[in-house]
Design a protein around this motif. Structure first.
Motif, PDB file in Angstrom:
ATOM      1  N   ASP A  56      41.386  50.780  34.774  1.00 40.96           N
ATOM      2  CA  ASP A  56      40.084  51.099  35.351  1.00 40.96           C
ATOM      3  C   ASP A  56      40.128  50.749  36.844  1.00 40.96           C
ATOM      4  OD1 ASP A  56      37.462  51.125  36.251  1.00 40.96           O
ATOM      5  OD2 ASP A  56      36.638  50.332  34.386  1.00 40.96           O
ATOM      6  N   GLN A  57      40.232  51.775  37.696  1.00 40.12           N
ATOM      7  CA  GLN A  57      40.400  51.530  39.133  1.00 40.12           C
ATOM      8  C   GLN A  57      39.182  50.849  39.747  1.00 40.12           C
ATOM      9  OE1 GLN A  57      43.266  51.966  40.844  1.00 40.12           O
ATOM     10  NE2 GLN A  57      44.144  52.484  38.839  1.00 40.12           N
ATOM     11  N   GLY A  58      38.005  51.150  39.234  1.00 43.91           N
ATOM     12  CA  GLY A  58      36.808  50.487  39.739  1.00 43.91           C
ATOM     13  C   GLY A  58      36.836  48.993  39.444  1.00 43.91           C
ATOM     14  N   ALA A  59      37.211  48.655  38.210  1.00 45.64           N
ATOM     15  CA  ALA A  59      37.303  47.241  37.830  1.00 45.64           C
ATOM     16  C   ALA A  59      38.405  46.544  38.622  1.00 45.64           C
ATOM     17  CB  ALA A  59      37.567  47.113  36.332  1.00 45.64           C
ATOM     18  N   LEU A  60      39.513  47.252  38.864  1.00 44.31           N
ATOM     19  CA  LEU A  60      40.610  46.668  39.633  1.00 44.31           C
ATOM     20  C   LEU A  60      40.174  46.391  41.075  1.00 44.31           C
ATOM     21  CD1 LEU A  60      43.548  45.808  39.802  1.00 44.31           C
ATOM     22  CD2 LEU A  60      44.171  48.196  40.249  1.00 44.31           C
ATOM     23  N   SER A  61      39.438  47.313  41.662  1.00 39.87           N
ATOM     24  CA  SER A  61      38.938  47.097  43.022  1.00 39.87           C
ATOM     25  C   SER A  61      37.993  45.904  43.073  1.00 39.87           C
ATOM     26  CB  SER A  61      38.210  48.354  43.522  1.00 39.87           C
ATOM     27  OG  SER A  61      39.105  49.445  43.612  1.00 39.87           O
ATOM     28  N   GLU A  62      37.174  45.755  42.031  1.00 41.63           N
ATOM     29  CA  GLU A  62      36.248  44.620  41.963  1.00 41.63           C
ATOM     30  C   GLU A  62      37.024  43.303  41.871  1.00 41.63           C
ATOM     31  OE1 GLU A  62      32.596  42.393  41.420  1.00 41.63           O
ATOM     32  OE2 GLU A  62      33.219  44.237  42.440  1.00 41.63           O
ATOM     33  N   ALA A  63      38.082  43.265  41.044  1.00 36.83           N
ATOM     34  CA  ALA A  63      38.902  42.051  40.918  1.00 36.83           C
ATOM     35  C   ALA A  63      39.536  41.689  42.251  1.00 36.83           C
ATOM     36  CB  ALA A  63      39.976  42.253  39.853  1.00 36.83           C
ATOM     37  N   ARG A  64      40.036  42.692  42.958  1.00 32.68           N
ATOM     38  CA  ARG A  64      40.669  42.431  44.252  1.00 32.68           C
ATOM     39  C   ARG A  64      39.645  41.951  45.275  1.00 32.68           C
ATOM     40  NH1 ARG A  64      44.422  47.903  43.919  1.00 32.68           N
ATOM     41  NH2 ARG A  64      46.184  46.944  42.791  1.00 32.68           N
ATOM     42  N   ARG A  65      38.444  42.506  45.222  1.00 34.46           N
ATOM     43  CA  ARG A  65      37.402  42.074  46.150  1.00 34.46           C
ATOM     44  C   ARG A  65      37.039  40.616  45.912  1.00 34.46           C
ATOM     45  NH1 ARG A  65      32.203  41.119  46.125  1.00 34.46           N
ATOM     46  NH2 ARG A  65      31.944  41.725  43.946  1.00 34.46           N
ATOM     47  N   LEU A  66      36.891  40.236  44.655  1.00 39.39           N
ATOM     48  CA  LEU A  66      36.558  38.852  44.328  1.00 39.39           C
ATOM     49  C   LEU A  66      37.655  37.899  44.796  1.00 39.39           C
ATOM     50  CD1 LEU A  66      35.158  39.395  40.720  1.00 39.39           C
ATOM     51  CD2 LEU A  66      33.842  38.662  42.717  1.00 39.39           C
ATOM     52  N   ALA A  67      38.903  38.324  44.634  1.00 41.35           N
ATOM     53  CA  ALA A  67      40.012  37.486  45.082  1.00 41.35           C
ATOM     54  C   ALA A  67      39.991  37.305  46.597  1.00 41.35           C
ATOM     55  CB  ALA A  67      41.341  38.098  44.635  1.00 41.35           C
ATOM     56  N   GLN A  68      39.696  38.375  47.327  1.00 44.33           N
ATOM     57  CA  GLN A  68      39.651  38.299  48.786  1.00 44.33           C
ATOM     58  C   GLN A  68      38.514  37.407  49.266  1.00 44.33           C
ATOM     59  OE1 GLN A  68      39.397  42.412  49.908  1.00 44.33           O
ATOM     60  NE2 GLN A  68      41.595  42.790  49.631  1.00 44.33           N
ATOM     61  N   GLU A  69      37.430  37.326  48.488  1.00 44.64           N
ATOM     62  CA  GLU A  69      36.296  36.482  48.853  1.00 44.64           C
ATOM     63  C   GLU A  69      36.498  35.017  48.467  1.00 44.64           C
ATOM     64  OE1 GLU A  69      32.899  38.221  47.018  1.00 44.64           O
ATOM     65  OE2 GLU A  69      32.785  39.916  48.417  1.00 44.64           O
ATOM     66  N   GLY A  70      37.646  34.717  47.853  1.00 44.88           N
ATOM     67  CA  GLY A  70      37.906  33.350  47.449  1.00 44.88           C
ATOM     68  C   GLY A  70      37.331  32.971  46.098  1.00 44.88           C
ATOM     69  N   ARG A  71      36.837  33.933  45.351  1.00 47.89           N
ATOM     70  CA  ARG A  71      36.262  33.669  44.022  1.00 47.89           C
ATOM     71  C   ARG A  71      37.344  33.886  42.974  1.00 47.89           C
ATOM     72  NH1 ARG A  71      30.857  37.186  44.053  1.00 47.89           N
ATOM     73  NH2 ARG A  71      30.731  36.334  41.937  1.00 47.89           N
ATOM     74  N   GLN A  80      41.748  39.940  33.597  1.00 46.21           N
ATOM     75  CA  GLN A  80      42.042  39.809  32.172  1.00 46.21           C
ATOM     76  C   GLN A  80      41.262  40.818  31.333  1.00 46.21           C
ATOM     77  OE1 GLN A  80      41.330  35.632  31.465  1.00 46.21           O
ATOM     78  NE2 GLN A  80      43.360  35.038  32.202  1.00 46.21           N
ATOM     79  N   ARG A  81      40.067  41.177  31.800  1.00 44.52           N
ATOM     80  CA  ARG A  81      39.337  42.238  31.096  1.00 44.52           C
ATOM     81  C   ARG A  81      40.057  43.572  31.236  1.00 44.52           C
ATOM     82  NH1 ARG A  81      33.390  40.920  33.509  1.00 44.52           N
ATOM     83  NH2 ARG A  81      33.171  38.796  32.659  1.00 44.52           N
ATOM     84  N   ILE A  82      40.667  43.782  32.402  1.00 38.99           N
ATOM     85  CA  ILE A  82      41.358  45.055  32.650  1.00 38.99           C
ATOM     86  C   ILE A  82      42.522  45.225  31.685  1.00 38.99           C
ATOM     87  CG2 ILE A  82      42.788  46.317  34.313  1.00 38.99           C
ATOM     88  CD1 ILE A  82      41.039  45.035  36.526  1.00 38.99           C
ATOM     89  N   PHE A  83      43.363  44.157  31.553  1.00 40.39           N
ATOM     90  CA  PHE A  83      44.537  44.322  30.686  1.00 40.39           C
ATOM     91  C   PHE A  83      44.386  43.602  29.355  1.00 40.39           C
ATOM     92  CE2 PHE A  83      45.679  41.514  34.307  1.00 40.39           C
ATOM     93  CZ  PHE A  83      45.737  40.291  33.671  1.00 40.39           C
ATOM     94  N   LYS A  84      43.125  43.261  29.013  1.00 40.91           N
ATOM     95  CA  LYS A  84      42.775  42.799  27.666  1.00 40.91           C
ATOM     96  C   LYS A  84      43.639  41.615  27.209  1.00 40.91           C
ATOM     97  CE  LYS A  84      41.338  47.478  26.333  1.00 40.91           C
ATOM     98  NZ  LYS A  84      41.696  48.109  27.613  1.00 40.91           N
ATOM     99  N   GLY A  85      43.664  40.577  28.006  1.00 40.60           N
ATOM    100  CA  GLY A  85      44.433  39.386  27.656  1.00 40.60           C
ATOM    101  C   GLY A  85      44.860  38.659  28.911  1.00 40.60           C
ATOM    102  N   ASP A  86      45.860  37.773  28.754  1.00 45.76           N
ATOM    103  CA  ASP A  86      46.334  37.040  29.921  1.00 45.76           C
ATOM    104  C   ASP A  86      47.767  37.393  30.288  1.00 45.76           C
ATOM    105  OD1 ASP A  86      47.627  35.908  27.810  1.00 45.76           O
ATOM    106  OD2 ASP A  86      46.943  33.862  28.158  1.00 45.76           O
ATOM    107  N   THR A  87      48.288  38.515  29.730  1.00 46.23           N
ATOM    108  CA  THR A  87      49.625  38.993  30.078  1.00 46.23           C
ATOM    109  C   THR A  87      49.481  40.295  30.843  1.00 46.23           C
ATOM    110  OG1 THR A  87      50.546  37.984  28.081  1.00 46.23           O
ATOM    111  CG2 THR A  87      51.899  39.628  29.215  1.00 46.23           C
TER     112      THR A  87
END
Length: 482
Positions: A56-71, A80-87
């Motif tokens: 899900d490219q939208g969800a991936l962009s959101e994850a990257r945005r949160l990482a850039q904001e320090g969250r 983990q929601r994107i790839f349904k687990g921790d692997t």
């Protein structure tokens, strides 16, 4: 086209097809990879990515945005929601582990995940760079990270990033003579770096007080097995500062080599109590003293195995050395290994066994408090930290350990008010830690805005896009405060 069976190209292509949702194409590419390289370690990850489906490219962009904001914690949850687990799939592994490393308790998992990745994909230079830089963040693995960065700096594809990370890691080295060769090697490549030149000067001329000089002379003599000179140096340091943990432990090692085991046990145990954060430095010697010194090398191997993350082997060797009759020091070391391995119930039992033998052992009190905090038993943990502080031994070290537990609890808190309260408490316990203050600032920034007591937000017909706190009317909106 040039090499139809190229395993690296096939693995990359299958990963891209999986990310795009081209399951049929990805399965066909994976079949070609299996046929030519049936033992390729990337096959399992690609197969899992294909089963996961399109990213899900939208969800991936959101994850990257949160990482850039320090969250980081929020970003990890999104990943983990994107790839349904921790692997993570191969195409997202590097960025996921890079984000995970910045979260509470995530550094070790990120290190292990990246280690597997660089072994399975040795040509993935970005993963190699991220892994090397990650290793420099912790003192035990910093030398390995620096060596890897130095090698990567010779590769034009990642030279810029490797050189930046290498310079930063060198500036983190302690101002000690042991750091000189590393800094000199970098200055030979970049002789105009003024900051590194100042760092080299500081490393060549470390500022040591009289207590420190006596302690250093003691360890220098101990390295040459000149026990009388070593004893003199350590005793001089202790005469100036009776609570010098390093000098206490050094004198304990002298007594161990002299065969004065009772004194050695007492001094080494006191060194651990004076500075619980360095208990690993003295545990092997303490265990050796407790068994007559005959197996001190094997106890040192226990510590080495644990530091490498080989917790099962470390525990098995330690239990063999204990022989069913462990002492307080043995159980302290066992609890530390089990805690680091995530076996919290076993660690709790071991720390309690250590305290049964030495009720006032500060290291065991702090270790048990940390295990209880990880289990969500914060009240019991706080009582144990208070007991440790009441001993009066090295409150600074205990405060740092307590602050780390509070920081971990804050990172897991969902209520913003509770989270900021925990960060504030952590900052009080370790006021010199800038990272805790940074996390507190970020937590305050995430809190919803509130208007000053007794006032209400003015009615705005329309908020200006370029100035969110201003109306398109003549008077500005009252700014919210945090």
């Amino acid at each position: 086209m040039l090499d139809a069976g190229n395993a690296d190209a096939l693995a990359m292509l299958a990963g891209i097809q999986a990310e795009r949702g081209d399951r049929a194409g990805g399965q066909a590419t994976l079949a070609r990879l299996r046929e030519g390289s049936p033992a390729d370690p990337r096959i399992a990850g690609i197969d899992g990515a294909l089963r996961m489906g399109a990213v899900d490219q939208g969800a991936l962009s959101e994850a990257r945005r949160l990482a850039q904001e320090g969250r980081g914690a929020d970003a990890v949850q999104r990943y983990q929601r994107i790839f349904k687990g921790d692997t993570p799939p191969a195409t997202l592994s590097t960025e996921y582990y890079q984000t995970l490393a910045g979260t509470a308790g995530g550094w070790e998992r990120a290190r292990d995940g990246l280690a597997r990745l660089v072994i399975s994909a040795p040509n993935d230079l970005r993963a190699q760079l991220v892994y090397a830089e990650l290793l420099t963040y912790r003192e035990p693995s910093r030398a390995d990270g620096i060596a890897r960065l130095r090698a990567l700096a010779a590769n034009p594809a990642v030279a810029d990033g490797a050189n930046r990370a290498l310079r930063k890691a060198l500036l983190w080295l302690p101002d000690a003579l042991a750091s000189v060769p590393q800094i000199e090697a970098e200055l030979a490549r970049n002789p105009g770096d003024a900051e590194l030149a100042r760092k080299l000067e500081a490393a060549r001329n470390p500022q040591i007080d009289a207590t420190g000089r006596a302690r250093v002379s003691g360890f220098a003599a101990l390295d040459r097995n000149r026990l009388a000179d070593a004893e003199r140096g350590f005793q001089e340091a202790l005469a100036r500062d009776a609570e010098d943990a390093e000098a206490t432990g050094g004198l304990g090692v002298v007594r161990l080599r002299q065969g004065r085991l009772a004194e050695a046990r007492s001094l080494l145990a006191r060194a651990i109590q004076l500075d619980p954060s360095k208990r690993g430095q003295w545990q092997a010697a303490l265990a050796g003293a407790s068994t007559g010194g005959a197996t001190s090398r094997e106890y040192a191997e226990v510590t080495s195995l644990a530091d490498r993350g080989e917790y099962d082997r470390a525990e098995a060797l330690l239990r063999r050395l204990m022989g069913g009759q462990g002492n307080a020091g043995n159980y302290l070391q066992l609890g530390d290994i089990q805690s680091r391995a995530g076996r919290l119930a076993e660690a709790e039992a071991s720390f309690r066994a250590s305290l049964a033998g030495q009720p006032g052992n500060t290291a065991a009190l702090v270790g048990l408090a940390g295990v209880l905090a990880k289990q969500g038993r914060e009240g019991e943990a706080d009582e144990l930290f208070a007991r440790a502080e009441s001993t009066g031994r090295d409150r600074g070290a205990i405060g740092r350990l307590r602050a780390e537990q509070l920081r971990l609890r804050a990172a897991q808190a969902t209520d913003p008010v509770a989270q900021t309260g925990l960060y504030r408490a952590a900052a009080v316990s370790d006021p010199a830690n800038p990272w805790i203050r940074l996390e507190l600032a970020r937590a305050l920034h995430r809190m919803p805005p509130r208007w000053p007591r007794g006032s209400t937000p003015p009615a705005c017909r329309r908020v200006r896009r370029d100035r969110p706190n201003s109306c398109e009317t003549a008077s500005p909106c009252e700014r919210p405060t945090r």
